[in-house]
Design a protein around this motif. Structure first.
Motif, PDB file in Angstrom:
ATOM      1  N   VAL A  19       3.653  34.057  -4.083  1.00 48.83           N
ATOM      2  CA  VAL A  19       4.746  34.639  -4.870  1.00 48.83           C
ATOM      3  C   VAL A  19       5.340  33.590  -5.808  1.00 48.83           C
ATOM      4  CG1 VAL A  19       7.096  35.578  -4.727  1.00 48.83           C
ATOM      5  CG2 VAL A  19       5.316  36.465  -3.229  1.00 48.83           C
ATOM      6  N   ILE A  20       5.624  32.408  -5.282  1.00 48.05           N
ATOM      7  CA  ILE A  20       6.215  31.361  -6.114  1.00 48.05           C
ATOM      8  C   ILE A  20       5.225  30.896  -7.177  1.00 48.05           C
ATOM      9  CG2 ILE A  20       7.081  28.984  -6.107  1.00 48.05           C
ATOM     10  CD1 ILE A  20       8.429  29.640  -3.458  1.00 48.05           C
TER      11      ILE A  20
ATOM     12  N   LEU B  24      11.594  24.118   1.176  1.00 47.86           N
ATOM     13  CA  LEU B  24      11.941  25.534   1.046  1.00 47.86           C
ATOM     14  C   LEU B  24      13.358  25.706   0.508  1.00 47.86           C
ATOM     15  CD1 LEU B  24      10.360  27.011   4.287  1.00 47.86           C
ATOM     16  CD2 LEU B  24       9.583  27.363   1.931  1.00 47.86           C
ATOM     17  N   GLU B  25      14.264  24.865   0.976  1.00 42.70           N
ATOM     18  CA  GLU B  25      15.641  24.936   0.473  1.00 42.70           C
ATOM     19  C   GLU B  25      15.677  24.606  -1.013  1.00 42.70           C
ATOM     20  OE1 GLU B  25      20.127  23.416   1.561  1.00 42.70           O
ATOM     21  OE2 GLU B  25      18.433  22.279   2.351  1.00 42.70           O
ATOM     22  N   GLN B  26      14.891  23.631  -1.424  1.00 40.16           N
ATOM     23  CA  GLN B  26      14.816  23.268  -2.844  1.00 40.16           C
ATOM     24  C   GLN B  26      14.329  24.465  -3.663  1.00 40.16           C
ATOM     25  OE1 GLN B  26      11.912  20.244  -3.769  1.00 40.16           O
ATOM     26  NE2 GLN B  26      13.005  19.616  -5.615  1.00 40.16           N
TER      27      GLN B  26
ATOM     28  N   PRO C 288       6.385  22.710  -9.680  1.00 39.02           N
ATOM     29  CA  PRO C 288       6.363  21.619  -8.692  1.00 39.02           C
ATOM     30  C   PRO C 288       6.657  22.105  -7.274  1.00 39.02           C
ATOM     31  CG  PRO C 288       7.656  20.979 -10.602  1.00 39.02           C
ATOM     32  CD  PRO C 288       7.333  22.433 -10.757  1.00 39.02           C
ATOM     33  N   ILE C 289       7.518  23.108  -7.160  1.00 34.36           N
ATOM     34  CA  ILE C 289       7.830  23.645  -5.836  1.00 34.36           C
ATOM     35  C   ILE C 289       6.592  24.315  -5.253  1.00 34.36           C
ATOM     36  CG2 ILE C 289       9.234  25.331  -4.576  1.00 34.36           C
ATOM     37  CD1 ILE C 289      10.795  22.871  -5.527  1.00 34.36           C
TER      38      ILE C 289
ATOM     39  N   VAL D 225      11.959  17.062  -9.486  1.00 32.95           N
ATOM     40  CA  VAL D 225      13.399  17.243  -9.583  1.00 32.95           C
ATOM     41  C   VAL D 225      14.041  16.094 -10.354  1.00 32.95           C
ATOM     42  CG1 VAL D 225      15.513  17.474  -8.256  1.00 32.95           C
ATOM     43  CG2 VAL D 225      13.403  18.461  -7.404  1.00 32.95           C
ATOM     44  N   TYR D 226      14.846  16.443 -11.345  1.00 33.02           N
ATOM     45  CA  TYR D 226      15.575  15.468 -12.141  1.00 33.02           C
ATOM     46  C   TYR D 226      16.985  15.369 -11.594  1.00 33.02           C
ATOM     47  CZ  TYR D 226      18.402  13.510 -15.854  1.00 33.02           C
ATOM     48  OH  TYR D 226      19.283  12.746 -16.551  1.00 33.02           O
ATOM     49  N   LEU D 227      17.451  14.147 -11.413  1.00 32.46           N
ATOM     50  CA  LEU D 227      18.815  13.939 -10.942  1.00 32.46           C
ATOM     51  C   LEU D 227      19.613  13.233 -12.027  1.00 32.46           C
ATOM     52  CD1 LEU D 227      18.228  12.579  -7.328  1.00 32.46           C
ATOM     53  CD2 LEU D 227      18.860  14.892  -7.990  1.00 32.46           C
ATOM     54  N   ASP D 228      20.750  13.818 -12.387  1.00 31.46           N
ATOM     55  CA  ASP D 228      21.631  13.101 -13.304  1.00 31.46           C
ATOM     56  C   ASP D 228      22.389  12.053 -12.494  1.00 31.46           C
ATOM     57  OD1 ASP D 228      23.701  14.386 -11.966  1.00 31.46           O
ATOM     58  OD2 ASP D 228      24.086  15.820 -13.570  1.00 31.46           O
TER      59      ASP D 228
END
Length: 178
Positions: free
Chosen positions: A126-127, A75-77, A97-98, A143-146
């Protein structure tokens, strides 16, 4: 309803659900602490049968707390992605994805907190609607992380593991074995 209003509605629903989860997590933590005290007392008194019952229930509560934390993290994401969309005005942050992650968590929510099941379903809808309307149903990578974000994540994981080890060490020192 405009797209920005839909994003705001989704954000509000997420935050409301997170607040409810916090209450449930706090209750579970409090119950875990109460049972830990009873466990210690039972062991002091040599009541092994009662101690086993308490230990078993503490283990169940730990699993529940872990599941609730997993839901809260997802949910935070979602909240952070929506905040980014609202701040930057660019919807290229892939909500699909969320939405899928939240759908996958629905069975956990139904099992652990049936009282927020309906609200959680509304949130998913909704999402999902936002993701579908904005992205035309495309499915984006997770999620992509640099490199910098990956380093921060590694540091946080190391700290979390250390705290978990300390917590387990404390529990073992008190006579409880996880």
């Amino acid at each position: 309803m405009g797209l920005r209003a839909k994003f705001l509605e989704a954000y509000r629903k997420i935050e409301k659900t997170r607040r409810k989860l916090e209450v449930y997590m706090a209750r579970a933590e409090q119950k875990k602490e109460e049972l830990m005290n009873k466990l210690i007392e039972a062991q002091k008194n040599g009541d092994e049968l009662r101690a086993k019952v308490y230990a078993s229930e503490i283990a169940n509560l730990k699993r529940i707390i872990k599941s609730l934390m997993m839901i809260d993290v997802k949910l935070e994401q979602a909240s952070l992605k929506i905040q980014s969309v609202l701040t930057i005005g660019d919807a290229a942050f892939a909500l699909k994805p969320i939405a899928n992650d939240l759908k996958n968590l629905m069975s956990v929510v139904k099992q652990l907190i049936p009282s927020i099941e309906e609200e959680f379903e509304e949130l998913i809808n909704v999402i999902d609607d936002l993701a579908e309307s904005e992205f035309g149903g495309e499915i984006f990578a997770d999620v992509y992380l640099d490199a910098d974000a990956a380093k921060v994540l590694e540091e946080a994981q190391a700290i979390a593991q250390q705290k978990l080890k300390e917590s387990i060490g404390l529990a073992n020192a008190e006579g409880y074995k996880a």
